[in-house]
Design a protein around this motif. Sequence first.
Motif, PDB file in Angstrom:
ATOM      1  N   ASP A   1       5.476   7.675   2.994  1.00 54.01           N
ATOM      2  CA  ASP A   1       4.967   6.372   2.560  1.00 54.01           C
ATOM      3  C   ASP A   1       4.724   6.362   1.059  1.00 54.01           C
ATOM      4  N   LEU A   2       4.029   7.370   0.562  1.00 59.14           N
ATOM      5  CA  LEU A   2       3.748   7.422  -0.874  1.00 59.14           C
ATOM      6  C   LEU A   2       5.029   7.440  -1.692  1.00 59.14           C
ATOM      7  N   PHE A   3       5.984   8.236  -1.259  1.00 58.09           N
ATOM      8  CA  PHE A   3       7.247   8.321  -1.990  1.00 58.09           C
ATOM      9  C   PHE A   3       7.904   6.948  -2.089  1.00 58.09           C
ATOM     10  N   LYS A   4       7.963   6.243  -0.983  1.00 54.79           N
ATOM     11  CA  LYS A   4       8.601   4.922  -0.976  1.00 54.79           C
ATOM     12  C   LYS A   4       7.806   3.916  -1.794  1.00 54.79           C
ATOM     13  N   TRP A   5       6.490   3.993  -1.763  1.00 51.53           N
ATOM     14  CA  TRP A   5       5.667   3.062  -2.545  1.00 51.53           C
ATOM     15  C   TRP A   5       5.788   3.344  -4.030  1.00 51.53           C
ATOM     16  N   PHE A   6       5.727   4.623  -4.407  1.00 52.36           N
ATOM     17  CA  PHE A   6       5.806   4.969  -5.828  1.00 52.36           C
ATOM     18  C   PHE A   6       7.170   4.618  -6.413  1.00 52.36           C
ATOM     19  N   THR A   7       8.229   4.834  -5.649  1.00 50.35           N
ATOM     20  CA  THR A   7       9.575   4.577  -6.158  1.00 50.35           C
ATOM     21  C   THR A   7      10.001   3.124  -5.985  1.00 50.35           C
ATOM     22  N   GLY A   8       9.178   2.315  -5.340  1.00 54.57           N
ATOM     23  CA  GLY A   8       9.485   0.901  -5.173  1.00 54.57           C
ATOM     24  C   GLY A   8      10.440   0.606  -4.042  1.00 54.57           C
ATOM     25  N   GLN A   9      10.689   1.565  -3.170  1.00 59.42           N
ATOM     26  CA  GLN A   9      11.560   1.327  -2.028  1.00 59.42           C
ATOM     27  C   GLN A   9      10.893   0.413  -1.002  1.00 59.42           C
ATOM     28  N   LEU A  10       9.575   0.480  -0.922  1.00 55.27           N
ATOM     29  CA  LEU A  10       8.785  -0.391  -0.060  1.00 55.27           C
ATOM     30  C   LEU A  10       7.567  -0.865  -0.836  1.00 55.27           C
ATOM     31  N   PRO A  11       7.100  -2.077  -0.541  1.00 53.59           N
ATOM     32  CA  PRO A  11       5.868  -2.522  -1.194  1.00 53.59           C
ATOM     33  C   PRO A  11       4.668  -1.758  -0.635  1.00 53.59           C
ATOM     34  N   ALA A  12       3.735  -1.437  -1.491  1.00 52.71           N
ATOM     35  CA  ALA A  12       2.533  -0.718  -1.069  1.00 52.71           C
ATOM     36  C   ALA A  12       1.596  -1.684  -0.346  1.00 52.71           C
ATOM     37  N   PRO A  13       0.837  -1.175   0.615  1.00 58.99           N
ATOM     38  CA  PRO A  13      -0.149  -2.033   1.288  1.00 58.99           C
ATOM     39  C   PRO A  13      -1.281  -2.421   0.332  1.00 58.99           C
ATOM     40  N   GLU A  14      -2.026  -3.424   0.714  1.00 55.77           N
ATOM     41  CA  GLU A  14      -3.098  -3.970  -0.126  1.00 55.77           C
ATOM     42  C   GLU A  14      -4.102  -2.906  -0.566  1.00 55.77           C
ATOM     43  N   ASN A  15      -4.519  -2.026   0.357  1.00 57.33           N
ATOM     44  CA  ASN A  15      -5.521  -1.020  -0.009  1.00 57.33           C
ATOM     45  C   ASN A  15      -4.997  -0.072  -1.083  1.00 57.33           C
ATOM     46  N   MET A  16      -3.714   0.193  -1.108  1.00 54.21           N
ATOM     47  CA  MET A  16      -3.150   1.053  -2.151  1.00 54.21           C
ATOM     48  C   MET A  16      -3.000   0.293  -3.463  1.00 54.21           C
ATOM     49  N   ARG A  17      -2.645  -0.974  -3.386  1.00 50.60           N
ATOM     50  CA  ARG A  17      -2.511  -1.764  -4.619  1.00 50.60           C
ATOM     51  C   ARG A  17      -3.858  -1.928  -5.319  1.00 50.60           C
ATOM     52  N   LYS A  18      -4.957  -1.765  -4.584  1.00 48.76           N
ATOM     53  CA  LYS A  18      -6.295  -1.848  -5.175  1.00 48.76           C
ATOM     54  C   LYS A  18      -6.790  -0.487  -5.670  1.00 48.76           C
ATOM     55  N   ASN A  19      -6.075   0.586  -5.367  1.00 47.64           N
ATOM     56  CA  ASN A  19      -6.490   1.939  -5.730  1.00 47.64           C
ATOM     57  C   ASN A  19      -6.040   2.234  -7.157  1.00 47.64           C
ATOM     58  N   PHE A  20      -6.996   2.527  -8.040  1.00 43.55           N
ATOM     59  CA  PHE A  20      -6.690   2.745  -9.456  1.00 43.55           C
ATOM     60  C   PHE A  20      -5.674   3.877  -9.657  1.00 43.55           C
TER      61      PHE A  20
END
Length: 167
Positions: free
Chosen positions: A103-122
């Motif tokens: 999940d982190l790999f896909k979110w960091f690389t932009g392959q998938l959008p990150a969930p709301e709780n991650m988008r709020k994480n500094f």
Amino acid sequence: MATNGLRLWLGLSRSGGYRSTALGFGSAARPLSSGPASGQTLPPEITEENRENFRRRLLYRSQQRGWLELDLVMGEWAEKNLKSLCDERLLAYSELLDEENPDLFKWFTGQLPAPENMRKNFAFNLIHQEVQRRMKAGNAESMNRSGAEWVRGWNDRDKPSSSSSSS
């Protein structure tokens, strides 16, 4: 952290094992006295006595995720930033480390959008920005063009190539 030519990192996540409840503070995570889900726990308390130990454990979890790309990205970030983080931000970073590697790999690389709780994480936002910056600054020849296959199949040699001409 090994940095000898291993600046390949682009993605992040954890494939399991470490949770904030396993940080080694005796009863690190306290059970919720009331709550809808059984087994829910509060984050560990950070005190003067355990703060440095907490930081060392976060650094270890960042560098030993099991995915080289994430070990490099998160480990480098943790080495640079953990010493300056307040307790609240240390706990927020710990939450990021609880996520799964794919999940982190896909979110960091932009392959998938990150969930709301991650988008709020500094920490997620800072690491995501760094990964995106490095991806844009990378070698254009090694980048996947949008829509192009990046994984070849075992039987590709049997398929006619699009560049060969028919007689």
